[in-house]
Write a protein that holds these residues in place. Structure first.
Motif, PDB file in Angstrom:
ATOM      1  N   ASN A  31      52.773  63.616  37.244  1.00  0.00           N
ATOM      2  CA  ASN A  31      51.406  63.653  37.751  1.00  0.00           C
ATOM      3  C   ASN A  31      50.964  65.114  37.862  1.00  0.00           C
ATOM      4  OD1 ASN A  31      49.029  63.477  39.214  1.00  0.00           O
ATOM      5  ND2 ASN A  31      49.993  62.772  41.120  1.00  0.00           N
ATOM      6  N   LEU A  32      50.016  65.496  36.980  1.00  0.00           N
ATOM      7  CA  LEU A  32      49.485  66.862  37.022  1.00  0.00           C
ATOM      8  C   LEU A  32      48.114  66.834  37.680  1.00  0.00           C
ATOM      9  CD1 LEU A  32      49.455  69.886  36.189  1.00  0.00           C
ATOM     10  CD2 LEU A  32      48.530  69.159  33.982  1.00  0.00           C
ATOM     11  N   ASP A  33      48.004  67.490  38.824  1.00  0.00           N
ATOM     12  CA  ASP A  33      46.740  67.450  39.579  1.00  0.00           C
ATOM     13  C   ASP A  33      46.549  68.791  40.272  1.00  0.00           C
ATOM     14  OD1 ASP A  33      44.782  66.857  41.741  1.00  0.00           O
ATOM     15  OD2 ASP A  33      44.994  64.798  41.027  1.00  0.00           O
ATOM     16  N   LYS A  34      45.323  69.300  40.242  1.00  0.00           N
ATOM     17  CA  LYS A  34      45.112  70.615  40.864  1.00  0.00           C
ATOM     18  C   LYS A  34      44.818  70.486  42.350  1.00  0.00           C
ATOM     19  CE  LYS A  34      40.188  71.717  40.265  1.00  0.00           C
ATOM     20  NZ  LYS A  34      39.218  72.584  39.628  1.00  0.00           N
ATOM     21  N   LEU A  35      44.725  69.253  42.834  1.00  0.00           N
ATOM     22  CA  LEU A  35      44.407  68.998  44.245  1.00  0.00           C
ATOM     23  C   LEU A  35      43.082  69.665  44.618  1.00  0.00           C
ATOM     24  CD1 LEU A  35      47.933  69.186  45.969  1.00  0.00           C
ATOM     25  CD2 LEU A  35      46.730  67.194  45.035  1.00  0.00           C
ATOM     26  N   SER A  36      42.029  69.220  43.953  1.00  0.00           N
ATOM     27  CA  SER A  36      40.676  69.627  44.334  1.00  0.00           C
ATOM     28  C   SER A  36      40.374  68.948  45.672  1.00  0.00           C
ATOM     29  CB  SER A  36      39.677  69.143  43.273  1.00  0.00           C
ATOM     30  OG  SER A  36      39.524  67.730  43.384  1.00  0.00           O
ATOM     31  N   TYR A  37      39.141  69.051  46.149  1.00  0.00           N
ATOM     32  CA  TYR A  37      38.774  68.377  47.406  1.00  0.00           C
ATOM     33  C   TYR A  37      39.111  66.878  47.337  1.00  0.00           C
ATOM     34  CZ  TYR A  37      34.870  65.916  45.311  1.00  0.00           C
ATOM     35  OH  TYR A  37      34.144  65.054  44.543  1.00  0.00           O
ATOM     36  N   ALA A  38      39.087  66.303  46.111  1.00  0.00           N
ATOM     37  CA  ALA A  38      39.280  64.850  45.966  1.00  0.00           C
ATOM     38  C   ALA A  38      40.748  64.459  45.760  1.00  0.00           C
ATOM     39  CB  ALA A  38      38.459  64.336  44.788  1.00  0.00           C
ATOM     40  N   GLY A  39      41.607  65.444  45.531  1.00  0.00           N
ATOM     41  CA  GLY A  39      43.027  65.139  45.312  1.00  0.00           C
ATOM     42  C   GLY A  39      43.759  65.121  46.642  1.00  0.00           C
ATOM     43  N   ASN A  40      44.601  64.125  46.834  1.00  0.00           N
ATOM     44  CA  ASN A  40      45.228  63.946  48.146  1.00  0.00           C
ATOM     45  C   ASN A  40      46.628  63.356  47.956  1.00  0.00           C
ATOM     46  OD1 ASN A  40      45.887  63.274  50.747  1.00  0.00           O
ATOM     47  ND2 ASN A  40      43.985  62.148  51.183  1.00  0.00           N
ATOM     48  N   LEU A  41      47.639  64.143  48.306  1.00  0.00           N
ATOM     49  CA  LEU A  41      49.011  63.662  48.092  1.00  0.00           C
ATOM     50  C   LEU A  41      49.372  62.512  49.038  1.00  0.00           C
ATOM     51  CD1 LEU A  41      50.964  66.936  47.249  1.00  0.00           C
ATOM     52  CD2 LEU A  41      50.238  65.091  45.714  1.00  0.00           C
TER      53      LEU A  41
END
Ligand code: NAD
Ligand code: TYD
Length: 334
Positions: A31-41
Motif C-alpha cells: 500500500n503506497l499512500d502519501k497520507l494526505s488529509y484523507a489518508g488515515n492508517l
C-alpha cells in the motif's frame, strides 16, 4: 499474486485492501499512500500486522518511491487521488499533480517493470452531466469540474500507454460510493455524522441533483472482478443501480439515522454543479457481475458503522478540539 495498491489509506482503497485479504489470504499487498488529509492508517488497524501486507508512505508523483514500491508487483490498482469536487473548485493544483502527473509516473514504472495489469480507478464524473438516459463506456467524456477534468486527463494517459506501449490498462468508472471509512466531507458521511452530532445537513441548491449510489464493498467486489476478468484496454462502468435526487437521499438518511426533516438546511449551490449522473453498467453485468447489497441494507449498515465508530470520525471532524469535545459529549459510548 502481489498487488501495488496506491491510495490504500483512503476510503475506497482501505476497503479494497480488506476485501482482497478476505477473498485471498495469500495475496501480497503493498500500500503506497502519501497520507494526505484523507489518508488515515486507522482505516487499516486490523490489517497492519498481516505478514502479506506492507505499508509505504510516499507520493505516486515521485519516481524513486514508485520504482521501489512496484518491484515484484504483478498488478497495480491506482486509487491515489485528490477526490473532493469542492476542494478542486478552491484550487486544482494538487488535483493535477496527484491525479494526472501521479498516474503518469505509475504508468511509466508499470511499463518498465512489466506489470500484468494496471487498474485505473476512475469515476462516472468524467462523462459530465446527462439529462435523460445513461452513459455507456463509449459515451464522450465531458468533465465539468476541475476534479473530473483531472480524472479524465489521467484516463487519457492510461489509454495512451495502452495504445503506444501495449501496457495492459483497464479502467473502472464507478458512481458515488458510500460506506465505512469515508472522509466526513463527502455527502453521505457528512450527513450521517452531522445528524449524530445534532447538526443540520447542508443541501446544495434545490437538492434535486441526481446521483447513483454504490455501496463501497460492492465497488470493491466490482474492481476485484475487473482485476480478474477485465480485458486490457477496456473501460467498465460500475453502478449501484440506485439513482436518486439528493433530497431523497437525505430523507433516507434521516429515516435510517432517526432524525427529522427539520435537520435539512438548503445552502448556496456548488459552482458548476452537475445535475445528473447516470451509468449504464450492462457491459459488466453481462459478464456476470452485480452488486450484492440492496440500497436499504447498505445504508442501514453505513449508519450503524458511523454510530459505532464515533471515535474514528470525531478525530477527523474536530481535529483540534477533539479531546475536549469527545470527552464531554461521547465519553463511554465507543
Ligand atoms: P480518498 O480521498 O478517501 O482517498 C485518497 C487516498 O489517496 C488518500 O489515502 C490519500 O492520502 C491518497 N493520495 C492522494 N494523493 C496521493 C499521492 N500523490 N500519492 C500517494 N497517495 C496519495 O478517496 P476515495 O473516495 O477513496 O477515492 C479513491 C479513488 O476512487 C479516487 O481515484 C477517486 O477519484 C475514485 N472514485 C471515488 C468515488 C467516490 O465516491 N468516493 C467514486 C468514483 C471514483
Ligand atoms: P459529493 O459527496 O461531494 O460527491 P460528488 O460531488 O462527487 O458527486 O456530493 C454528492 C452530492 O451531494 C452532490 O450532488 C453535491 C451534494 N452535496 C450537498 O448537497 N451538500 C454537501 O454538503 C455536499 C458535500 C454535497
Amino acid at each position: 499474486m502481489r498487488i501495488l495498491v496506491t491510495g490504500g489509506a483512503g476510503f475506497i482503497g482501505s476497503n479494497f485492501i480488506r476485501y482482497v485479504f478476505d477473498k485471498n489470504m495469500s495475496c501480497e499487498i503493498v500500500n503506497l499512500d502519501k497520507l494526505s488529509y484523507a489518508g488515515n492508517l486507522e482505516n487499516l488497524k486490523d490489517i497492519e500486522k498481516n505478514e502479506n501486507y506492507t505499508f509505504m508512505k510516499g507520493d505516486i508523483c515521485d519516481h524513486k518511491t514508485v520504482e521501489k514500491a512496484i518491484k515484484g508487483c504483478d498488478y497495480v490498482v491506482n486509487f491515489a487521488a485528490e477526490s473532493h469536487v469542492d476542494r478542486s473548485i478552491h484550487g486544482a493544483d494538487e488535483f493535477i499533480m496527484s491525479n494526472v502527473l501521479g498516474t503518469n509516473v505509475l504508468l511509466e514504472k508499470a511499463r518498465m517493470n512489466g506489470v500484468s495489469k494496471f487498474i485505473q480507478i476512475s469515476t462516472d464524473e468524467v462523462y459530465g452531466s446527462i439529462e435523460n438516459g445513461s452513459f455507456t463506456e463509449d459515451s464522450v467524456l465531458a468533465p465539468n469540474s476541475p476534479y473530473s477534468a483531472s480524472k479524465a486527463a489521467a484516463e487519457h494517459m492510461c489509454r495512451a500507454y495502452f495504445v503506444t506501449f501495449g501496457l495492459p490498462v483497464v479502467i473502472t468508472r464507478s458512481s458515488n460510493n458510500f460506506g465505512p471509512y469515508q472522509y466526513p466531507e463527502k455527502f453521505v458521511a457528512l450527513s450521517i455524522t452531522n445528524l449524530i452530532e445534532g447538526k443540520k445537513i447542508p443541501l446544495y441548491g434545490d437538492g434535486k441533483n441526481v446521483r447513483d449510489w454504490l455501496y463501497v464493498e460492492d465497488n470493491c467486489d466490482g474492481i476485484y472482478f475487473v482485476l480478474n476478468k477485465g480485458a486490457a484496454g477496456e473501460v467498465y462502468n460500475i453502478a449501484g443501480g440506485y439513482e436518486m435526487m439528493n433530497i431523497d437521499m437525505v430523507h433516507d438518511i434521516v429515516r435510517a439515522a432517526g432524525g427529522d426533516r427539520s435537520m435539512i438546511e438548503y445552502v448556496k449551490d456548488r459552482l458548476g454543479h452537475d445535475r445528473r449522473y447516470s451509468l449504464d453498467d450492462s457491459k459488466l453485468r453481462d459478464m456476470g457481475w452485480k452488486p450484492n447489497h440492496t440500497f436499504k441494507e447498505a445504508l442501514d449498515k453505513t449508519v450503524k458503522w458511523y454510530e459505532d465508530h464515533r471515535d474514528w470520525w470525531m478525530k477527523i471532524k474536530h481535529k483540534d478540539t477533539y479531546k475536549k469535545y469527545y470527552t464531554k459529549q461521547y465519553k463511554g459510548k465507543d
